[in-house]
Design a protein around this motif. Structure first.
Motif, PDB file in Angstrom:
ATOM      1  N   VAL A  31      -0.730  -3.718  -1.551  1.00 45.19           N
ATOM      2  CA  VAL A  31      -1.325  -2.514  -0.971  1.00 45.19           C
ATOM      3  C   VAL A  31      -2.083  -1.778  -2.075  1.00 45.19           C
ATOM      4  O   VAL A  31      -1.681  -1.816  -3.241  1.00 45.19           O
ATOM      5  CB  VAL A  31      -0.261  -1.589  -0.331  1.00 45.19           C
ATOM      6  CG1 VAL A  31       0.708  -1.055  -1.387  1.00 45.19           C
ATOM      7  CG2 VAL A  31      -0.920  -0.440   0.432  1.00 45.19           C
ATOM      8  N   LEU A  33      -3.420   1.988  -3.113  1.00 47.09           N
ATOM      9  CA  LEU A  33      -3.313   3.416  -2.818  1.00 47.09           C
ATOM     10  C   LEU A  33      -4.438   4.155  -3.526  1.00 47.09           C
ATOM     11  O   LEU A  33      -4.667   3.967  -4.721  1.00 47.09           O
ATOM     12  CB  LEU A  33      -1.962   3.971  -3.271  1.00 47.09           C
ATOM     13  CG  LEU A  33      -0.707   3.344  -2.671  1.00 47.09           C
ATOM     14  CD1 LEU A  33       0.533   4.136  -3.108  1.00 47.09           C
ATOM     15  CD2 LEU A  33      -0.782   3.276  -1.153  1.00 47.09           C
ATOM     16  N   ASN A  91      -6.217  -4.274   2.226  1.00 46.71           N
ATOM     17  CA  ASN A  91      -5.186  -3.327   2.670  1.00 46.71           C
ATOM     18  C   ASN A  91      -5.207  -2.099   1.760  1.00 46.71           C
ATOM     19  O   ASN A  91      -4.551  -2.071   0.713  1.00 46.71           O
ATOM     20  CB  ASN A  91      -3.811  -3.997   2.644  1.00 46.71           C
ATOM     21  CG  ASN A  91      -2.715  -3.076   3.165  1.00 46.71           C
ATOM     22  OD1 ASN A  91      -2.979  -2.154   3.943  1.00 46.71           O
ATOM     23  ND2 ASN A  91      -1.489  -3.320   2.734  1.00 46.71           N
ATOM     24  N   HIS A  93      -4.873   2.135   1.500  1.00 43.73           N
ATOM     25  CA  HIS A  93      -4.458   3.415   2.078  1.00 43.73           C
ATOM     26  C   HIS A  93      -5.234   4.519   1.361  1.00 43.73           C
ATOM     27  O   HIS A  93      -4.933   4.824   0.195  1.00 43.73           O
ATOM     28  CB  HIS A  93      -2.958   3.642   1.902  1.00 43.73           C
ATOM     29  CG  HIS A  93      -2.105   2.658   2.633  1.00 43.73           C
ATOM     30  ND1 HIS A  93      -0.728   2.766   2.677  1.00 43.73           N
ATOM     31  CD2 HIS A  93      -2.410   1.553   3.362  1.00 43.73           C
ATOM     32  CE1 HIS A  93      -0.228   1.768   3.381  1.00 43.73           C
ATOM     33  NE2 HIS A  93      -1.241   1.015   3.801  1.00 43.73           N
ATOM     34  N   GLU A  96      -4.134   8.914  -0.119  1.00 42.75           N
ATOM     35  CA  GLU A  96      -2.699   8.847  -0.381  1.00 42.75           C
ATOM     36  C   GLU A  96      -2.493   8.789  -1.894  1.00 42.75           C
ATOM     37  O   GLU A  96      -2.718   7.759  -2.524  1.00 42.75           O
ATOM     38  CB  GLU A  96      -2.062   7.631   0.299  1.00 42.75           C
ATOM     39  CG  GLU A  96      -0.554   7.569   0.109  1.00 42.75           C
ATOM     40  CD  GLU A  96       0.116   6.476   0.936  1.00 42.75           C
ATOM     41  OE1 GLU A  96       1.313   6.233   0.731  1.00 42.75           O
ATOM     42  OE2 GLU A  96      -0.562   5.859   1.788  1.00 42.75           O
TER      43      GLU A  96
END
Length: 323
Positions: A31, A33, A91, A93, A96
């Motif tokens: 992921v 961020l 992926n 985010h 955040e």
């Protein structure tokens, strides 16, 4: 809520995206961020900015970057990295922020503004554009003072002081002057910076020589007020009317964040983070650095062109550890 991943990448700039692509190739759970927008630092660059590098040197993972001119502009770069991220279904985010990293046994606990993650490896690719180098003078917190420059229009018909002699300062001074602002440059050194783009440097030098733009060399700001500014020059202090101060004196990484994560920094002014240049792993096992943040205060050392390889070095090392 807690989520687990093999790799967590901090920062969705070009190098963070490159790291994500390497993870995706290996089918790792990962992921990214990002506390702001996609490629947040590039997004905050001046609207009319052109890169020093050609488009092929800004490419990641050999994905072609086609631009109108040999040296792409900000909008073309945003479009390119946006398409790379979306077409590869990275992926990410966005909006955040990472609040803290805790090393527990053989994994990490990462706390963000939204949740908590348990991860095996962390790659910090957060850049250095978020914390400006302050002038530390009275009046610096006034609304008229900014450490970021976006476009020239707000400064039309205004008395504007531009601090610095780097690419960003020179670009801002020229653009503001061309949009009708009265520009004064305050430069700590003896001349325009050595790294200023070769096709721009003659322009600013000629504007200064002809008097279109006033420049004070070997000078520093002493005080800023609502209506004027005082600078220290080799000939003594000078005070004159001023509407805005654009202080483009550079930026620095978030060293506290690195220290809190356990990364060692050098004791000199460079504050270089400790890492293995062959693997990009820091002194904290499983914690890696990628991109411009590797240079500490030497923010000119690493950039997209020469740090793209960091993603492959990191992925190869993690793969070797898994073997």
């Amino acid at each position: 809520m807690t989520t687990s991943y093999k790799v967590l990448i901090i920062g969705a700039g070009p190098i963070g995206i490159a790291c994500a692509l390497e993870c995706k190739k290996r089918n790792w759970d990962y992921v990214v961020l990002e506390k702001g927008a996609l490629t947040n630092s590039l997004f905050n660059y001046p609207k009319n900015m052109s890169f020093f590098s050609t488009s092929e040197k800004l490419e990641i993972d050999a994905i072609p970057f086609i631009s109108t001119n040999p040296k792409p502009n900000r909008d073309e770069a945003l479009e390119y990295y946006r398409r790379v991220a979306t077409s590869n279904k990275i992926n990410i985010h966005l909006y955040e922020a990472v609040k803290g990293i805790k090393n527990v046994d053989d994994h990490f606990i990462v706390t963000s503004s939204k949740t908590e993650y348990h991860v095996d490896k962390i790659i910090i690719a957060s850049g250095f554009y978020d914390i400006p180098k302050l002038l530390d003078v009275p009046g610096e917190t006034l609304p008229k003072v900014t450490h970021y420059y976006n476009e020239a229009h707000p400064y039309a018909m205004q008395d504007v002081v531009v601090v610095g002699a780097s690419n960003s300062a020179v670009d801002a001074a020229l653009e503001i002057w061309r949009k009708g602002g009265k520009v004064t440059m305050v430069i700590r050194g003896t001349e325009i910076g050595d790294r200023v783009k070769y096709w721009v440097k003659p322009d600013i030098i000629n504007r200064i020589k002809e008097g279109s733009i006033k420049a004070y060399y070997n000078s520093e700001i002493k005080k800023v007020t609502e209506t004027d500014i005082t600078i220290a020059t080799p000939d003594g202090d000078i005070t004159f009317a001023n509407n805005f101060v654009v202080a483009l004196t550079g930026y620095r990484p978030n060293f506290k964040f690195l220290i809190d994560a356990g990364i060692h920094l050098s004791d000199d002014k460079a504050q270089l983070p400790e890492y293995d240049p062959e693997t990009m792993e820091t002194n904290v096992h499983g914690l890696y650095l990628a991109g411009v943040i590797c240079g500490g205060m030497e923010t000119h050392k690493w950039f997209i062109e020469n740090s793209r390889v960091h993603a492959k070095l990191i992925a190869a090392h993690i793969e070797k550890l898994d073997a």
